[in-house]
Design a protein around this motif. Structure first.
Motif, PDB file in Angstrom:
ATOM      1  N   GLY A  44      27.492  51.745  77.821  1.00  0.00           N
ATOM      2  CA  GLY A  44      28.178  50.466  77.453  1.00  0.00           C
ATOM      3  C   GLY A  44      28.437  49.695  78.762  1.00  0.00           C
ATOM      4  O   GLY A  44      27.586  49.416  79.502  1.00  0.00           O
ATOM      5  N   CYS A  45      29.601  50.093  79.273  1.00  0.00           N
ATOM      6  CA  CYS A  45      29.954  49.073  80.484  1.00  0.00           C
ATOM      7  C   CYS A  45      29.541  49.749  81.807  1.00  0.00           C
ATOM      8  O   CYS A  45      29.312  48.907  82.796  1.00  0.00           O
ATOM      9  CB  CYS A  45      31.619  48.868  80.391  1.00  0.00           C
ATOM     10  N   GLU A  46      29.317  50.882  81.867  1.00  0.00           N
ATOM     11  CA  GLU A  46      29.127  51.724  82.848  1.00  0.00           C
ATOM     12  C   GLU A  46      29.896  51.579  83.897  1.00  0.00           C
ATOM     13  O   GLU A  46      29.775  51.505  85.304  1.00  0.00           O
ATOM     14  CB  GLU A  46      27.423  51.193  83.400  1.00  0.00           C
ATOM     15  N   TRP A  47      31.259  51.486  83.720  1.00  0.00           N
ATOM     16  CA  TRP A  47      32.372  51.021  84.534  1.00  0.00           C
ATOM     17  C   TRP A  47      33.551  51.704  84.144  1.00  0.00           C
ATOM     18  O   TRP A  47      34.836  51.390  84.355  1.00  0.00           O
ATOM     19  CB  TRP A  47      32.645  49.635  84.603  1.00  0.00           C
ATOM     20  N   MET A  48      33.526  52.690  83.133  1.00  0.00           N
ATOM     21  CA  MET A  48      34.679  53.786  82.806  1.00  0.00           C
ATOM     22  C   MET A  48      35.889  52.884  82.181  1.00  0.00           C
ATOM     23  O   MET A  48      36.940  53.205  82.107  1.00  0.00           O
ATOM     24  CB  MET A  48      35.164  54.195  84.157  1.00  0.00           C
ATOM     25  N   CYS A  50      34.802  51.338  78.778  1.00  0.00           N
ATOM     26  CA  CYS A  50      34.744  51.091  77.231  1.00  0.00           C
ATOM     27  C   CYS A  50      34.808  52.173  76.172  1.00  0.00           C
ATOM     28  O   CYS A  50      35.168  52.192  74.961  1.00  0.00           O
ATOM     29  CB  CYS A  50      33.431  50.337  76.833  1.00  0.00           C
ATOM     30  N   GLY A  51      34.553  53.272  76.952  1.00  0.00           N
ATOM     31  CA  GLY A  51      34.598  54.779  76.009  1.00  0.00           C
ATOM     32  C   GLY A  51      33.369  55.132  75.435  1.00  0.00           C
ATOM     33  O   GLY A  51      33.365  55.984  74.656  1.00  0.00           O
ATOM     34  N   VAL A  52      32.399  54.265  75.295  1.00  0.00           N
ATOM     35  CA  VAL A  52      31.101  54.262  74.612  1.00  0.00           C
ATOM     36  C   VAL A  52      30.617  55.599  74.837  1.00  0.00           C
ATOM     37  O   VAL A  52      29.838  56.338  74.216  1.00  0.00           O
ATOM     38  CB  VAL A  52      30.219  53.357  74.669  1.00  0.00           C
ATOM     39  N   CYS A  65      29.588  58.034  82.293  1.00  0.00           N
ATOM     40  CA  CYS A  65      28.969  56.858  83.358  1.00  0.00           C
ATOM     41  C   CYS A  65      29.701  57.268  84.411  1.00  0.00           C
ATOM     42  O   CYS A  65      29.312  56.689  85.330  1.00  0.00           O
ATOM     43  CB  CYS A  65      29.178  55.588  82.506  1.00  0.00           C
TER      44      CYS A  65
HETATM   45  S1  FES Z   1      29.760  52.914  79.529  1.00  0.00           S
HETATM   46 FE1  FES Z   1      31.769  52.118  79.161  1.00  0.00          FE
HETATM   47  S2  FES Z   1      33.014  53.636  79.838  1.00  0.00           S
HETATM   48 FE2  FES Z   1      31.000  54.379  80.319  1.00  0.00          FE
END
Ligand code: FES
Ligand code: FES
Length: 171
Positions: A44-48, A50-52, A65
């Motif tokens: 998802g966000c790759e920024w810790m 979103c939790g995906v 991520c």
């Molecule tokens: S991709 Fe969103 S928290 Fe890892």
């Protein structure tokens, strides 16, 4: 510039031992989806935020991520693929289906892993406790009511972690 040297790691993934080398800068999410082919864990966000991409590291939810694959050396990692390893849905997964805890399903693997860790604590759960624990996982489809109901249903069915409507602190 010389190529960075691969790092040797040994860890457990979904109950199986794994030993090999990983690039020193490869993030866990990429390693799981790439080298191990465990594409149930989403990006998802790759920024810790979103939790995906949540997986369990020694039983606790982490954003895959946000850490290096090299750092799982010696640890136990579980991904969403571990939940139905025997071909059957876990009570939590079944409850997600029954209570419509997902719509597009993209956030679902992360939601399931975070909720699994909560249920495995074995502690009595309240709606407030569940909401607090699950706030690390976003759902762009807004399936929050179904998600919380599914966790409630799974907790009520579980021998560990009985469900209570009592408020925290009320004996
Ligand atoms: S991709 Fe969103 S928290 Fe890892
Ligand atoms: S079900 Fe679509 S993002 Fe959660």
């Amino acid at each position: 510039m010389a190529a960075e040297e691969a790092v040797g790691i040994r860890f457990e993934i979904n109950g199986e031992p794994w030993e090999g080398t990983v690039p020193p800068t490869e993030v866990l999410l990429d390693f799981l989806r790439g080298a191990l082919g465990l594409i149930g864990t989403k990006r998802g966000c790759e920024w810790m935020s979103c939790g995906v991409c949540t997986v369990l590291l020694d039983g606790l939810p982490v954003s895959s991520c946000g850490m290096l694959a090299a750092d799982v050396d010696g640890a136990e990692v579980r991904t969403v693929e571990s939940l139905s390893a025997g071909g059957e849905l876990t009570p939590l997964q079944a409850a997600f289906v029954e209570r419509v805890g997902s719509q597009c399903g993209y956030c679902t693997p992360g939601q399931l892993m975070t909720a699994t860790a909560l249920l495995e604590t074995g502690e009595p759960l309240t709606p407030e406790r569940v909401k607090d624990w699950m706030q690390t996982n976003l759902c762009r489809c807004g399936s929050y009511v179904g998600i919380l109901e599914a966790i409630e249903a799974a907790a009520a069915r579980s021998s560990a972690g009985g469900w209570t409507r009592a408020r925290p602190g009320s004996a």
